[in-house]
Design a protein around this motif. Structure first.
Motif, PDB file in Angstrom:
ATOM      1  N   SER A  44      25.893  22.930 -51.034  1.00 29.36           N
ATOM      2  CA  SER A  44      26.903  22.494 -51.996  1.00 29.36           C
ATOM      3  C   SER A  44      26.506  22.847 -53.426  1.00 29.36           C
ATOM      4  CB  SER A  44      27.139  20.981 -51.887  1.00 29.36           C
ATOM      5  OG  SER A  44      27.699  20.668 -50.640  1.00 29.36           O
ATOM      6  N   ALA A  47      27.161  26.479 -53.782  1.00 32.34           N
ATOM      7  CA  ALA A  47      28.607  26.710 -53.844  1.00 32.34           C
ATOM      8  C   ALA A  47      29.164  26.328 -55.214  1.00 32.34           C
ATOM      9  CB  ALA A  47      29.314  25.929 -52.739  1.00 32.34           C
ATOM     10  N   ASN A  48      28.724  25.190 -55.763  1.00 32.22           N
ATOM     11  CA  ASN A  48      29.173  24.782 -57.100  1.00 32.22           C
ATOM     12  C   ASN A  48      28.789  25.822 -58.146  1.00 32.22           C
ATOM     13  OD1 ASN A  48      30.571  22.330 -56.685  1.00 32.22           O
ATOM     14  ND2 ASN A  48      28.643  21.232 -56.474  1.00 32.22           N
ATOM     15  N   SER A  50      28.271  29.009 -57.585  1.00 30.42           N
ATOM     16  CA  SER A  50      29.008  30.253 -57.340  1.00 30.42           C
ATOM     17  C   SER A  50      30.411  30.209 -57.945  1.00 30.42           C
ATOM     18  CB  SER A  50      29.100  30.547 -55.835  1.00 30.42           C
ATOM     19  OG  SER A  50      30.065  29.726 -55.216  1.00 30.42           O
ATOM     20  N   GLU A  51      30.971  29.030 -58.111  1.00 30.24           N
ATOM     21  CA  GLU A  51      32.319  28.874 -58.641  1.00 30.24           C
ATOM     22  C   GLU A  51      32.349  28.708 -60.156  1.00 30.24           C
ATOM     23  OE1 GLU A  51      33.506  25.468 -56.372  1.00 30.24           O
ATOM     24  OE2 GLU A  51      33.895  26.656 -54.568  1.00 30.24           O
ATOM     25  N   ALA A  52      31.181  28.555 -60.779  1.00 27.90           N
ATOM     26  CA  ALA A  52      31.087  28.330 -62.219  1.00 27.90           C
ATOM     27  C   ALA A  52      31.098  29.666 -62.980  1.00 27.90           C
ATOM     28  CB  ALA A  52      29.803  27.567 -62.542  1.00 27.90           C
ATOM     29  N   ARG A  55      28.188  32.027 -62.903  1.00 33.00           N
ATOM     30  CA  ARG A  55      27.396  31.416 -61.822  1.00 33.00           C
ATOM     31  C   ARG A  55      26.287  30.518 -62.367  1.00 33.00           C
ATOM     32  NH1 ARG A  55      26.414  36.593 -57.947  1.00 33.00           N
ATOM     33  NH2 ARG A  55      24.419  36.396 -58.958  1.00 33.00           N
ATOM     34  N   LYS A  65      29.075  17.301 -60.707  1.00 36.65           N
ATOM     35  CA  LYS A  65      29.874  18.004 -59.694  1.00 36.65           C
ATOM     36  C   LYS A  65      29.362  17.708 -58.284  1.00 36.65           C
ATOM     37  CE  LYS A  65      32.020  22.129 -61.472  1.00 36.65           C
ATOM     38  NZ  LYS A  65      33.221  21.819 -60.773  1.00 36.65           N
ATOM     39  N   SER A  66      28.037  17.577 -58.158  1.00 39.91           N
ATOM     40  CA  SER A  66      27.426  17.333 -56.851  1.00 39.91           C
ATOM     41  C   SER A  66      27.406  15.856 -56.482  1.00 39.91           C
ATOM     42  CB  SER A  66      25.997  17.887 -56.838  1.00 39.91           C
ATOM     43  OG  SER A  66      25.996  19.260 -57.158  1.00 39.91           O
ATOM     44  N   MET A 107      23.490  34.051 -53.991  1.00 39.74           N
ATOM     45  CA  MET A 107      24.868  34.437 -53.685  1.00 39.74           C
ATOM     46  C   MET A 107      24.938  35.110 -52.324  1.00 39.74           C
ATOM     47  SD  MET A 107      27.791  34.082 -55.013  1.00 39.74           S
ATOM     48  CE  MET A 107      29.419  34.597 -54.541  1.00 39.74           C
ATOM     49  N   GLU A 111      27.198  33.997 -49.123  1.00 43.70           N
ATOM     50  CA  GLU A 111      28.128  34.913 -48.472  1.00 43.70           C
ATOM     51  C   GLU A 111      27.819  35.062 -46.987  1.00 43.70           C
ATOM     52  OE1 GLU A 111      27.661  38.329 -50.993  1.00 43.70           O
ATOM     53  OE2 GLU A 111      29.201  37.623 -52.399  1.00 43.70           O
ATOM     54  N   ALA A 114      28.647  31.246 -45.427  1.00 38.66           N
ATOM     55  CA  ALA A 114      29.987  30.664 -45.585  1.00 38.66           C
ATOM     56  C   ALA A 114      30.863  30.764 -44.336  1.00 38.66           C
ATOM     57  CB  ALA A 114      30.691  31.285 -46.792  1.00 38.66           C
TER      58      ALA A 114
END
Length: 171
Positions: A44, A47-48, A50-52, A55, A65-66, A107, A111, A114
């Motif tokens: 998690s 993942a958080n 990777s979306e920022a 990054r 966020k976590s 990353m 990938e 996921a």
């Protein structure tokens, strides 16, 4: 103060929720341990990140966020950093703060992991629900999360470390 005991229906719903969340978390953790050698919390965090943007996130924002304490996040990021999946950098805006950044290796792990993670979530949860039930699940948990985020229940926002106001992001 009078105790507001749960009704029979509420008790059944509560116990079903507890059983389902424990079993779901166990299924997700087993898959992530098998596929990536890490618990769900670490996945998690990756993942958080990777979306920022770029990054990377300030550590206090990543903790929020976590939904974990800063000390627990520091430990987790140290482990991820040791594995080369995350790196910590000083915050240019605030010399006392630091940011966590997802590395290219981190990353790549996301990938690679996921598809199995999504399949586990789907098989463990969504395959057992109708489209209508998925909508109801979202509505129910959005309402509960919103009430808790606003301090509508114990503990108050000041008592929960990840709810404390953070400083502006690094620039």
């Amino acid at each position: 103060m009078t105790t507001r005991w749960l009704t029979s229906e509420e008790q059944r719903a509560w116990r079903a929720y507890i059983a389902a969340t424990h079993l779901l978390e166990d299924a997700i953790d087993r898959q992530l341990q098998q596929d990536a050698g890490m618990p769900h919390l670490y996945y998690s965090i990756l993942a958080n990140l990777s979306e920022a943007p770029d990054r990377q996130l300030r550590m206090t924002d990543l903790a929020e966020k976590s939904k974990i304490t800063r000390s627990r996040l520091t430990y987790a990021v140290s482990r991820l950093e040791k594995d080369g999946l995350v790196r910590r950098e000083n915050c240019k805006w605030d010399g006392r703060g630091s940011i966590a950044a997802l590395t290219d290796e981190g990353m790549a792990v996301l990938e690679r992991t996921a598809p199995g993670h999504v399949e586990t979530v789907r098989a463990s949860l969504f395959d057992h629900l109708s489209k209508e039930q998925v909508g109801q699940l979202e509505e129910i948990f959005a309402q509960v999360a919103g009430a808790l985020a606003e301090g509508g229940s114990r503990p108050t926002p000041d008592e929960v470390p990840w709810r404390r106001r953070s400083t502006p992001p690094c620039s």
